[in-house]
Design an enzyme around this catalytic site. Structure first.
Site, mmCIF file in Angstrom:
data_model
loop_
_atom_site.group_PDB
_atom_site.id
_atom_site.type_symbol
_atom_site.label_atom_id
_atom_site.label_comp_id
_atom_site.label_asym_id
_atom_site.label_seq_id
_atom_site.Cartn_x
_atom_site.Cartn_y
_atom_site.Cartn_z
ATOM 1 N N GLN A 46 -5.704 -14.511 -9.064
ATOM 2 C CA GLN A 46 -5.674 -13.374 -9.973
ATOM 3 C C GLN A 46 -4.485 -13.502 -10.914
ATOM 4 O O GLN A 46 -3.649 -14.400 -10.765
ATOM 5 C CB GLN A 46 -5.549 -12.079 -9.166
ATOM 6 N N ASP A 91 2.625 -6.872 -1.156
ATOM 7 C CA ASP A 91 3.818 -6.358 -1.833
ATOM 8 C C ASP A 91 4.911 -5.943 -0.851
ATOM 9 O O ASP A 91 6.045 -5.672 -1.252
ATOM 10 C CB ASP A 91 3.457 -5.180 -2.730
ATOM 11 N N GLU A 104 -2.394 -11.819 3.718
ATOM 12 C CA GLU A 104 -2.513 -11.639 2.268
ATOM 13 C C GLU A 104 -3.205 -12.854 1.666
ATOM 14 O O GLU A 104 -2.831 -13.998 1.943
ATOM 15 C CB GLU A 104 -1.130 -11.455 1.651
ATOM 16 N N ASP A 125 -7.750 -15.309 3.643
ATOM 17 C CA ASP A 125 -8.770 -14.283 3.447
ATOM 18 C C ASP A 125 -8.911 -13.529 4.766
ATOM 19 O O ASP A 125 -9.116 -14.129 5.829
ATOM 20 C CB ASP A 125 -10.087 -14.943 3.049
ATOM 21 N N ALA A 126 -8.829 -12.213 4.721
ATOM 22 C CA ALA A 126 -8.798 -11.422 5.951
ATOM 23 C C ALA A 126 -10.063 -11.568 6.776
ATOM 24 O O ALA A 126 -10.007 -11.527 8.015
ATOM 25 C CB ALA A 126 -8.565 -9.942 5.610
ATOM 26 N N ASP A 144 -4.805 -2.268 3.719
ATOM 27 C CA ASP A 144 -4.198 -1.943 2.425
ATOM 28 C C ASP A 144 -4.809 -2.871 1.380
ATOM 29 O O ASP A 144 -4.157 -3.780 0.865
ATOM 30 C CB ASP A 144 -2.682 -2.111 2.508
#
Length: 533
Positions: A260, A313, A333, A367-368, A385
């Site tokens: 991204q 974050d 993440e 990747d979760a 989140d």
């Protein structure tokens, strides 16, 4: 048939190359033009997904409009077949200019007009018409250079076309996008397209052109390549100006990762803004309200082992690490660039209280979904989140199957908390998340928290785009056993800056009264989320 072949022989004699060489050059041009055409297509899909969201919808719009337009282009090309050489040269010059500049114009319309949907449809239509005109013209040209039955010519053309599409399709994600970015990659593709089309016509078919047509093609192609080259030289200045238009004047960091675009704005921790793919994910003005409401109700109970899905974050981890009895925190993440910025950027690392320096915290770049399938750990608390489910790349992380994996990862008395979007403005999305969690074997308890101070929401994902949609954040507290107690703060835990027990009780009551019954769960094979307008 004899007359047709005799005509082809006579035509071939006028060419400056042997028929076999001419056929090879035409097929090489088909290969290059097909690769360029697919790059334009993928670039439109990728940029539209970034600028508009909901990649499934945007891909459907681009592909359907483009295929329809290709049919129109094929019909229109019939009028050019009697002048196939000059017609093909002009089509490729137009395609190079429109396709090469499409990313630039789309981004400009998003940055300065705030709307790129109409430009997306317009470019899909124009590029599709020009791509559709290629094959009829190339069919005429290949029969012009080498006598061949129509079936054999079509087979050769489509073989070169499909192989070129394969190369273009692989070059876009693995070469152009990571090395050059969307804007420069599209401009370079346009220059290659113009050079290939112009070279074929001006060399192999130059005897078919009048002097006027030859000079017209030369001037047009030189002009197109110069425009694209000039845009390439100025693309960095354009990007900076566009970012200022989108994010304001205080852009400090802008990084295009493999996942991204990551942008940080603001001079310090009090004015910091974190944008992911153009969406405001964190605003320092009120992020603590969101993260306190997300984390603290789930921490009321056993909490030795905590899993955070997303949250690169470090702000959810900041709240978790305030509990002294937490022994281990794992942050999963997808984009390592986000966690790297959270560690190293002075403002962001100060905002998260340097959470990544805490020895209790472990970061996993993954990747979760597949990570959770492979992981065999048990967690007292799982905190989701993640981006809004309307953003299509995240839809699988809000599916019944995913929540089934989370249920298996929870300890018997463990808790899961999920941000499910603004309950007030997107109730169907919120309650579809709740139905999906129940289908995954979890009992749920909804609650909502007021989501704005000073008129600014933490993110479009976490509250929408207008004032009405920024009024609340909706959460779901869940567990693998029986009924889940109402959300409350842990006795003896750290005191939140803004969140109180009364606010949680009122939020749970308001959420319960707003329930939409009878909604079907979202699954991997039947996703039920969409990007809300």
């Amino acid at each position: 048939m004899i007359d047709q072949q005799m005509a082809l022989r006579g035509g071939a004699a006028r060419l400056p190359v042997r028929p076999r060489t001419g056929r090879f050059l035409v097929l090489a041009a088909v290969f290059i033009c097909a690769a360029c055409g697919l790059v334009y297509e993928l670039e439109l899909v990728a940029l539209a997904s970034y600028l508009i969201g909901d990649s499934v919808t945007q891909a459907s719009v681009v592909l359907s409009v483009m295929v329809f337009a290709m049919g129109i282009g094929s019909l229109l090309a019939k009028r050019l077949c009697c002048h196939a050489a000059v017609g093909f040269g002009m089509v490729e010059a137009a395609l190079a200019l429109i396709g090469g500049s499409s990313a630039l114009v789309l981004y400009a319309s998003f940055a300065w007009l705030g709307e790129s949907q109409y430009a997306l449809v317009g470019f899909s239509l124009a590029i599709g018409v020009l791509i559709g005109a290629e094959i009829p013209l190339l069919m005429t040209l290949i029969q012009r250079v080498d006598r061949q039955d129509a079936g054999g010519a079509v087979a050769d053309l489509f073989a070169a076309d499909y192989v070129g599409a394969l190369v273009g399709g692989l070059a876009f994600p693995f070469l152009l996008l990571p090395m050059l970015g969307q804007l420069t990659g599209a401009l370079l593709t346009g220059a290659i397209n113009a050079a290939a089309g112009g070279a074929l016509v001006l060399w192999v078919f130059r005897r078919d052109l009048s002097s006027r047509s030859r000079w017209l093609l030369i001037l047009v192609n030189v002009a197109v390549i110069m425009v694209l080259a000039t845009a390439t030289v100025l693309v960095d200045d354009f990007e900076r100006a566009a970012r200022r238009a989108v994010y304001g004047d205080q852009v400090r960091v802008a990084v295009q990762t493999g996942v991204q675009e990551v942008v940080l704005t603001g001079a310090d921790r009090d004015s910091l803004g974190l944008y992911l793919d153009g969406r405001l994910r964190v605003s320092a003005r009120d992020e603590y309200r969101y993260h306190e409401a997300l984390v603290h109700p789930a921490m009321n109970g056993p909490r030795a082992r905590v899993l955070i899905l997303g949250g690169g974050d470090g702000l959810a981890a900041r709240e978790v690490l305030r509990y002294e009895d937490v022994r281990a925190v794992t942050v999963v993440e997808l984009d390592p660039a986000v966690t790297r910025l959270a560690r190293t950027d002075p403002a962001l690392s100060e905002l998260n209280d340097h959470a990544f320096r805490d020895p209790r915290l472990t970061v996993v770049d993954a990747d979760a979904f597949p990570w959770l399938r492979a992981d065999r750990g048990r967690y007292d608390v799982v905190i989701s989140d993640l981006p809004d489910p309307g953003i299509t790349a995240s839809t699988k992380l809000y599916s019944a199957e995913f929540y089934g994996l989370v249920a298996e990862a929870l300890a018997p008395d463990g808790r899961l908390v999920v941000h499910a979007g603004p309950l007030g403005s997107r109730p169907q999305t919120f309650w579809t998340v709740e139905a999906s969690m129940r289908a995954g074997g979890l009992a749920t308890r909804p609650y909502r928290v007021t989501g704005r101070y000073a008129g600014l929401a933490a993110s479009p994902d976490r509250g929408g785009g207008d004032a009405r949609e920024r009024e609340d954040w909706g959460f779901l507290l869940a567990g693998p056993g029986g009924p889940v107690p109402g959300p409350s703060l842990a006795v003896g835990g750290p005191e939140p800056r803004s969140l109180g027990g009364r606010e949680l009780r009122e939020g749970a009551r308001a959420a319960g009264e707003a329930r939409l019954p009878g909604l079907a769960p979202s699954t991997l094979i039947h996703p039920r989320y969409r990007e809300d307008a």
